[in-house]
Design a protein around this motif. Sequence first.
Motif, PDB file in Angstrom:
ATOM      1  N   TRP A   4       0.826  -1.209   0.000  1.00 23.79           N
ATOM      2  CA  TRP A   4       0.000   0.000   0.000  1.00 23.79           C
ATOM      3  C   TRP A   4       0.856   1.254   0.000  1.00 23.79           C
ATOM      4  O   TRP A   4       0.506   2.245  -0.654  1.00 23.79           O
ATOM      5  CB  TRP A   4      -0.985  -0.010   1.171  1.00 23.79           C
ATOM      6  CG  TRP A   4      -2.122  -0.946   0.929  1.00 23.79           C
ATOM      7  CD1 TRP A   4      -2.445  -2.062   1.653  1.00 23.79           C
ATOM      8  CD2 TRP A   4      -3.084  -0.878  -0.135  1.00 23.79           C
ATOM      9  NE1 TRP A   4      -3.546  -2.675   1.096  1.00 23.79           N
ATOM     10  CE2 TRP A   4      -3.959  -1.964   0.000  1.00 23.79           C
ATOM     11  CE3 TRP A   4      -3.291   0.001  -1.190  1.00 23.79           C
ATOM     12  CZ2 TRP A   4      -5.020  -2.202  -0.868  1.00 23.79           C
ATOM     13  CZ3 TRP A   4      -4.344  -0.225  -2.073  1.00 23.79           C
ATOM     14  CH2 TRP A   4      -5.196  -1.319  -1.900  1.00 23.79           C
ATOM     15  N   ASN A  10     -13.770   5.454   5.484  1.00 23.63           N
ATOM     16  CA  ASN A  10     -13.036   4.406   4.787  1.00 23.63           C
ATOM     17  C   ASN A  10     -11.530   4.656   4.884  1.00 23.63           C
ATOM     18  O   ASN A  10     -10.723   3.729   4.894  1.00 23.63           O
ATOM     19  CB  ASN A  10     -13.495   4.366   3.324  1.00 23.63           C
ATOM     20  CG  ASN A  10     -13.083   3.118   2.611  1.00 23.63           C
ATOM     21  OD1 ASN A  10     -12.802   2.104   3.225  1.00 23.63           O
ATOM     22  ND2 ASN A  10     -13.040   3.188   1.297  1.00 23.63           N
ATOM     23  N   PHE A  68      -6.174   3.900   6.932  1.00 22.42           N
ATOM     24  CA  PHE A  68      -7.249   3.128   6.322  1.00 22.42           C
ATOM     25  C   PHE A  68      -8.231   2.675   7.390  1.00 22.42           C
ATOM     26  O   PHE A  68      -7.844   2.389   8.522  1.00 22.42           O
ATOM     27  CB  PHE A  68      -6.710   1.888   5.613  1.00 22.42           C
ATOM     28  CG  PHE A  68      -5.879   2.173   4.385  1.00 22.42           C
ATOM     29  CD1 PHE A  68      -6.099   3.285   3.595  1.00 22.42           C
ATOM     30  CD2 PHE A  68      -4.876   1.291   4.012  1.00 22.42           C
ATOM     31  CE1 PHE A  68      -5.347   3.527   2.465  1.00 22.42           C
ATOM     32  CE2 PHE A  68      -4.118   1.518   2.874  1.00 22.42           C
ATOM     33  CZ  PHE A  68      -4.347   2.640   2.097  1.00 22.42           C
ATOM     34  N   TRP A  99     -10.785  -1.989   5.243  1.00 19.65           N
ATOM     35  CA  TRP A  99     -10.131  -1.540   4.020  1.00 19.65           C
ATOM     36  C   TRP A  99      -9.919  -2.667   3.007  1.00 19.65           C
ATOM     37  O   TRP A  99     -10.249  -2.537   1.843  1.00 19.65           O
ATOM     38  CB  TRP A  99      -8.794  -0.883   4.351  1.00 19.65           C
ATOM     39  CG  TRP A  99      -8.035  -0.483   3.124  1.00 19.65           C
ATOM     40  CD1 TRP A  99      -6.978  -1.125   2.567  1.00 19.65           C
ATOM     41  CD2 TRP A  99      -8.327   0.628   2.280  1.00 19.65           C
ATOM     42  NE1 TRP A  99      -6.564  -0.478   1.428  1.00 19.65           N
ATOM     43  CE2 TRP A  99      -7.387   0.611   1.236  1.00 19.65           C
ATOM     44  CE3 TRP A  99      -9.277   1.642   2.308  1.00 19.65           C
ATOM     45  CZ2 TRP A  99      -7.362   1.561   0.227  1.00 19.65           C
ATOM     46  CZ3 TRP A  99      -9.258   2.601   1.299  1.00 19.65           C
ATOM     47  CH2 TRP A  99      -8.310   2.544   0.277  1.00 19.65           C
ATOM     48  N   GLU A 100      -9.355  -3.749   3.427  1.00 22.99           N
ATOM     49  CA  GLU A 100      -9.006  -4.837   2.503  1.00 22.99           C
ATOM     50  C   GLU A 100     -10.234  -5.506   1.895  1.00 22.99           C
ATOM     51  O   GLU A 100     -10.125  -6.210   0.899  1.00 22.99           O
ATOM     52  CB  GLU A 100      -8.116  -5.875   3.190  1.00 22.99           C
ATOM     53  CG  GLU A 100      -6.709  -5.394   3.498  1.00 22.99           C
ATOM     54  CD  GLU A 100      -5.816  -5.203   2.272  1.00 22.99           C
ATOM     55  OE1 GLU A 100      -6.193  -5.613   1.148  1.00 22.99           O
ATOM     56  OE2 GLU A 100      -4.731  -4.630   2.443  1.00 22.99           O
ATOM     57  N   ASN A 158     -12.781  -3.808   0.697  1.00 19.39           N
ATOM     58  CA  ASN A 158     -13.320  -2.932  -0.347  1.00 19.39           C
ATOM     59  C   ASN A 158     -12.880  -3.414  -1.720  1.00 19.39           C
ATOM     60  O   ASN A 158     -11.813  -4.018  -1.868  1.00 19.39           O
ATOM     61  CB  ASN A 158     -12.836  -1.492  -0.151  1.00 19.39           C
ATOM     62  CG  ASN A 158     -13.423  -0.839   1.065  1.00 19.39           C
ATOM     63  OD1 ASN A 158     -14.592  -1.020   1.366  1.00 19.39           O
ATOM     64  ND2 ASN A 158     -12.611  -0.073   1.766  1.00 19.39           N
ATOM     65  N   GLN A 168     -10.907   1.308  -3.437  1.00 17.71           N
ATOM     66  CA  GLN A 168      -9.621   1.594  -2.795  1.00 17.71           C
ATOM     67  C   GLN A 168      -8.863   2.657  -3.587  1.00 17.71           C
ATOM     68  O   GLN A 168      -8.333   3.613  -3.008  1.00 17.71           O
ATOM     69  CB  GLN A 168      -8.793   0.317  -2.684  1.00 17.71           C
ATOM     70  CG  GLN A 168      -9.385  -0.682  -1.709  1.00 17.71           C
ATOM     71  CD  GLN A 168      -8.712  -2.039  -1.797  1.00 17.71           C
ATOM     72  OE1 GLN A 168      -8.229  -2.449  -2.844  1.00 17.71           O
ATOM     73  NE2 GLN A 168      -8.697  -2.752  -0.668  1.00 17.71           N
ATOM     74  N   THR A 214     -10.571   6.037  -3.233  1.00 17.93           N
ATOM     75  CA  THR A 214     -10.389   6.583  -1.888  1.00 17.93           C
ATOM     76  C   THR A 214      -9.000   7.173  -1.707  1.00 17.93           C
ATOM     77  O   THR A 214      -8.848   8.267  -1.159  1.00 17.93           O
ATOM     78  CB  THR A 214     -10.654   5.498  -0.826  1.00 17.93           C
ATOM     79  OG1 THR A 214     -12.017   5.058  -0.963  1.00 17.93           O
ATOM     80  CG2 THR A 214     -10.424   6.020   0.576  1.00 17.93           C
TER      81      THR A 214
END
Length: 128
Positions: A6, A37, A53, A57-58, A60, A65, A68
């Motif tokens: 990320w 989010n 996050f 988060w993961e 979504n 992602q 966002t």
Amino acid sequence: DRLDYWIKYIVYLRDSLKLSEWRVFLSDDLPENPKHNACIHCVFGRRSATISFGHHWEQNKPEEQRNTIVHELLHIYMLPVQAVMNRAQEVFGDQAALVSSYHLEQMEYVIDGIATAIAPFFPLPEAA
């Protein structure tokens, strides 16, 4: 690991948005508002920001992602405008508080609209 992934993805988007002079970090803390989010915190007087996050988060979709992260990075461009509103609130107090609140809400709509328009031009993140 996912955190490293990320960070690299955020740096790619940061550079693509012509914000390479900014240092952007990823926190493992959750946003202050659990409904968010993600969120970004920019350090006053520095070109430094930290993204957090949300809890899910993961889970979504990659499109969400990407959108966002672009949205959060675009907040950096709005800092000078927000600084004017913050200063007005300092000077005028409660009289400016209502305007500042409305301005913040409208700024979110603007940032979200721009993020929605440009995010599809960037690659999707890899699925978890």
